[in-house]
Design a protein around this motif. Structure first.
Motif, short mmCIF file in Angstrom:
data_model
loop_
_atom_site.label_atom_id
_atom_site.label_comp_id
_atom_site.label_asym_id
_atom_site.label_seq_id
_atom_site.Cartn_x
_atom_site.Cartn_y
_atom_site.Cartn_z
N ALA A 1 -44.74 -16.20 -6.56
CA ALA A 1 -43.46 -16.19 -7.28
C ALA A 1 -42.39 -15.46 -6.49
CB ALA A 1 -43.65 -15.53 -8.66
N ARG A 2 -42.76 -14.34 -5.89
CA ARG A 2 -41.80 -13.54 -5.15
C ARG A 2 -41.31 -14.28 -3.91
NH1 ARG A 2 -43.30 -7.37 -4.65
NH2 ARG A 2 -43.11 -7.71 -6.90
N TYR A 3 -42.24 -14.87 -3.14
CA TYR A 3 -41.84 -15.60 -1.94
C TYR A 3 -41.07 -16.88 -2.28
CZ TYR A 3 -45.02 -12.54 0.66
OH TYR A 3 -45.65 -11.44 1.22
N PHE A 4 -41.43 -17.50 -3.41
CA PHE A 4 -40.71 -18.71 -3.84
C PHE A 4 -39.28 -18.34 -4.23
CE2 PHE A 4 -39.44 -21.81 -7.10
CZ PHE A 4 -39.67 -23.00 -6.41
N GLY A 5 -39.12 -17.24 -4.97
CA GLY A 5 -37.78 -16.80 -5.36
C GLY A 5 -36.94 -16.41 -4.16
N ALA A 6 -37.60 -15.85 -3.14
CA ALA A 6 -36.88 -15.43 -1.92
C ALA A 6 -36.71 -16.57 -0.93
CB ALA A 6 -37.63 -14.27 -1.26
N LYS A 7 -37.32 -17.74 -1.23
CA LYS A 7 -37.29 -18.92 -0.35
C LYS A 7 -37.90 -18.60 1.03
CE LYS A 7 -33.25 -20.94 -2.68
NZ LYS A 7 -34.03 -21.00 -3.89
N PHE B 1 -41.67 -15.03 -14.25
CA PHE B 1 -40.22 -14.88 -14.33
C PHE B 1 -39.78 -13.59 -13.65
CE2 PHE B 1 -40.35 -18.37 -17.12
CZ PHE B 1 -39.06 -18.81 -17.37
N THR B 2 -40.48 -12.49 -13.89
CA THR B 2 -40.13 -11.23 -13.25
C THR B 2 -40.31 -11.32 -11.74
OG1 THR B 2 -40.81 -10.01 -15.23
CG2 THR B 2 -40.56 -8.75 -13.22
N GLY B 3 -41.43 -11.91 -11.30
CA GLY B 3 -41.69 -12.02 -9.87
C GLY B 3 -40.64 -12.82 -9.14
N GLN B 4 -40.27 -13.99 -9.70
CA GLN B 4 -39.25 -14.81 -9.04
C GLN B 4 -37.91 -14.08 -8.97
OE1 GLN B 4 -38.30 -18.86 -9.73
NE2 GLN B 4 -40.44 -19.56 -9.88
N ASN B 5 -37.51 -13.42 -10.03
CA ASN B 5 -36.21 -12.76 -10.05
C ASN B 5 -36.17 -11.54 -9.13
OD1 ASN B 5 -34.08 -13.81 -12.25
ND2 ASN B 5 -36.16 -14.28 -12.93
N VAL B 6 -37.28 -10.83 -9.02
CA VAL B 6 -37.35 -9.72 -8.06
C VAL B 6 -37.24 -10.26 -6.63
CG1 VAL B 6 -38.85 -7.94 -7.08
CG2 VAL B 6 -38.62 -8.15 -9.55
N GLY B 7 -37.94 -11.37 -6.36
CA GLY B 7 -37.87 -11.98 -5.03
C GLY B 7 -36.47 -12.45 -4.68
N ALA B 8 -35.75 -12.94 -5.69
CA ALA B 8 -34.39 -13.44 -5.46
C ALA B 8 -33.33 -12.34 -5.56
CB ALA B 8 -34.06 -14.53 -6.48
N GLY B 9 -33.76 -11.11 -5.88
CA GLY B 9 -32.81 -10.01 -6.00
C GLY B 9 -32.01 -10.03 -7.28
N LYS B 10 -32.46 -10.78 -8.29
CA LYS B 10 -31.74 -10.86 -9.57
C LYS B 10 -32.28 -9.79 -10.53
CE LYS B 10 -29.28 -14.58 -8.57
NZ LYS B 10 -29.45 -15.83 -9.30
N TYR B 11 -32.09 -8.54 -10.15
CA TYR B 11 -32.68 -7.44 -10.91
C TYR B 11 -32.08 -7.28 -12.31
CZ TYR B 11 -33.84 -6.37 -6.06
OH TYR B 11 -34.27 -6.44 -4.77
N GLU B 12 -30.84 -7.76 -12.47
CA GLU B 12 -30.17 -7.58 -13.77
C GLU B 12 -30.83 -8.43 -14.86
OE1 GLU B 12 -28.35 -11.09 -11.73
OE2 GLU B 12 -28.92 -9.06 -11.14
#
Length: 453
Positions: free
Chosen positions: A86-92, A301-312
């Motif tokens: 999830a984290r790597y996917f969110g960060a592409k 959901f948390t993993g993808q958003n952390v990876g994408a930097g969408k902490y809010e």
């Protein structure tokens, strides 16, 4: 949704748009697939109870806690894979994503082989340690040994599903599980199988679901595509999976260990209580897996958003998941209790077995929403990359309290009842959830300072 090539895409961007809408789109197929899996398992137990008698029902049911204990350790590792993907996917980050996928699938194969060896060689002795009634020990041993022959297939399906969930795909695992489950039902209901036949049918369905998930990943596009020639353990990704997944594994084992001890105590009340407990636990399982889909959503959901930097969005993800799990737990749990006798009568016609099943449901089904709330807190912490903390809290709050009760108060005559055993679940959920909330507040304050710096 279509990808660039015009083909339908099952992946989901969890970093934009409505959280509630996407969480429901993510969770409902996952909820349905988990319920289907339990429905197929329930069909096995119903057929066994109806056509092979209460001893056969007790033989299958007495294995549940032990199977969960042995499988939860390795299933926890799949959570580590889910968080990383999830984290790597969110960060592409395509390179790291691909390496994680291949490492995770290789790990699933090793996990399955280890579980098969343990299950086949140690089945009878472990069941004896669990005080399984002598009348059902032989049947229970046969079921357990055959069941674990299909464990490699089970691990492949579950690790593959965890990877697909991380990128938002919960639909195809549902389709594959449905296909495998139909085959299982044809064997079990069509041939009215007893304990051995039910176990064999379960293994066949496990192999089908594993084949379908592998076929899906081999033909997938992008970085989650599985190339069988590249299967292997990448040391760096393996360490990261273990860092997140091992505490989750230990937590799963801790919960299952306390359940095994409780199951052993239930076994001491005889075959009728074991059968009623097994039937009630099977019904409650539908409520649990429905709530667990929100736990899985919180992780992905948390993993993808952390990876994408969408902490809010992290706080809103937790609040949304908690609200959903409370509704699901209250509605389904109390609904199962309201129709408890009718549901239990599907499994057995013995009034004594139904009565003992209702004793369990009056405690656990009524308060099951607390378990879902606790799990969502854990999912959010794991999505943030914190896995040791919830493990320690669960060690103290769940396993510790339950074992303390069993080895102290339960031994006193006034507390030596099956209802007293079931109450240990409710109190451990309340205390452990409260501790996780405190942990979440501490973690968010710490990460908030880092993210804002």
């Amino acid at each position: 949704m279509l990808n660039k090539s015009g083909a339908k895409s099952y992946q989901m961007d969890m970093c934009t748009g409505s959280i509630l809408k996407k969480m429901l789109i993510f969770s409902l197929p996952l909820m349905a697939s988990s319920m289907l899996q339990l429905l197929f398992n329930a069909a096995d137990i119903i057929v066994v109870g109806r056509f092979a008698g209460d001893n056969a029902l007790a033989a299958v049911g007495s294995n549940t806690a032990l199977i969960n204990l042995l499988t939860n350790f390795f299933m926890g590792l799949s959570i580590g894979a889910n968080v990383l993907v999830a984290r790597y996917f969110g960060a592409k980050n395509d390179k790291d994503l691909s390496e994680t996928v291949h490492t995770a699938m290789m790990l699933s194969i090793y996990s399955g082989i280890i579980l098969t060896i343990i299950g086949v060689l140690c089945a009878k002795q472990i069941l004896i340690w669990m005080q399984t009634p002598e009348a059902v020990l032989g049947l229970a041993t046969v079921y357990l040994r055959i069941y674990f022959l299909g464990m490699t297939a089970t691990m492949i399906y579950n690790f593959g599903s965890a990877i697909l969930r991380a990128v938002g795909d919960t639909k195809r695992p549902l389709y594959y599980l449905f296909a495998a489950g139909i085959v299982n039902l044809i064997f079990v209901i069509g041939f009215k199988l007893s304990v051995m036949g039910v176990a064999i049918a379960t293994v066949i369905s496990q192999c089908i679901s594993a084949f379908l998930i592998l076929k899906c990943m081999v033909h997938e596009s992008g970085s989650i595509r599985l190339d069988l020639r590249n299967l292997g353990i990448n040391k760096e990704k393996f360490i990261k999976i273990v860092q997140i997944g091992l505490p989750a594994s230990l937590q799963g084992v801790i919960f299952s260990l306390s359940n095994v001890v409780i199951q052993s105590s239930v076994n001491s009340f005889g075959e009728i209580t074991v059968a009623g407990n097994s039937a009630a636990a099977n019904i409650e399982g539908f409520v649990y897996v429905a709530m667990n889909s929100l736990y899985q959503a919180a992780i992905s959901f948390t993993g993808q958003n952390v990876g994408a930097g969408k902490y809010e969005r992290v706080n809103r993800i937790l609040y949304t998941a908690e609200a959903c799990v409370i509704v699901v737990g209250l509605v389904l749990g109390n609904g199962a209790l309201f129709f408890g006798r009718q549901l239990l009568s599907i499994y057995t016609e013995n009034p004594a077995v139904i009565d003992t099943g209702m004793k369990r449901m009056n405690v656990i089904a009524r308060t099951y929403a607390l378990c879902g709330m606790m799990d969502v807190m854990v999912g959010s912490l794991r999505g943030l990359g914190y896995s040791v903390m919830p493990m320690i809290v669960s060690l103290i709050g769940a396993c510790g309290l339950r074992l303390l009760w069993i080895f102290t108060f339960f031994r006193m005559e006034q507390f030596h009842t099956v209802t007293s055993l079931y109450l240990t679940y409710t109190w451990s959920w309340i205390i452990t959830f409260s501790a996780h909330v405190i942990c979440w507040i501490i973690v968010r304050r710490k990460l908030g300072r880092q993210w804002n710096s």
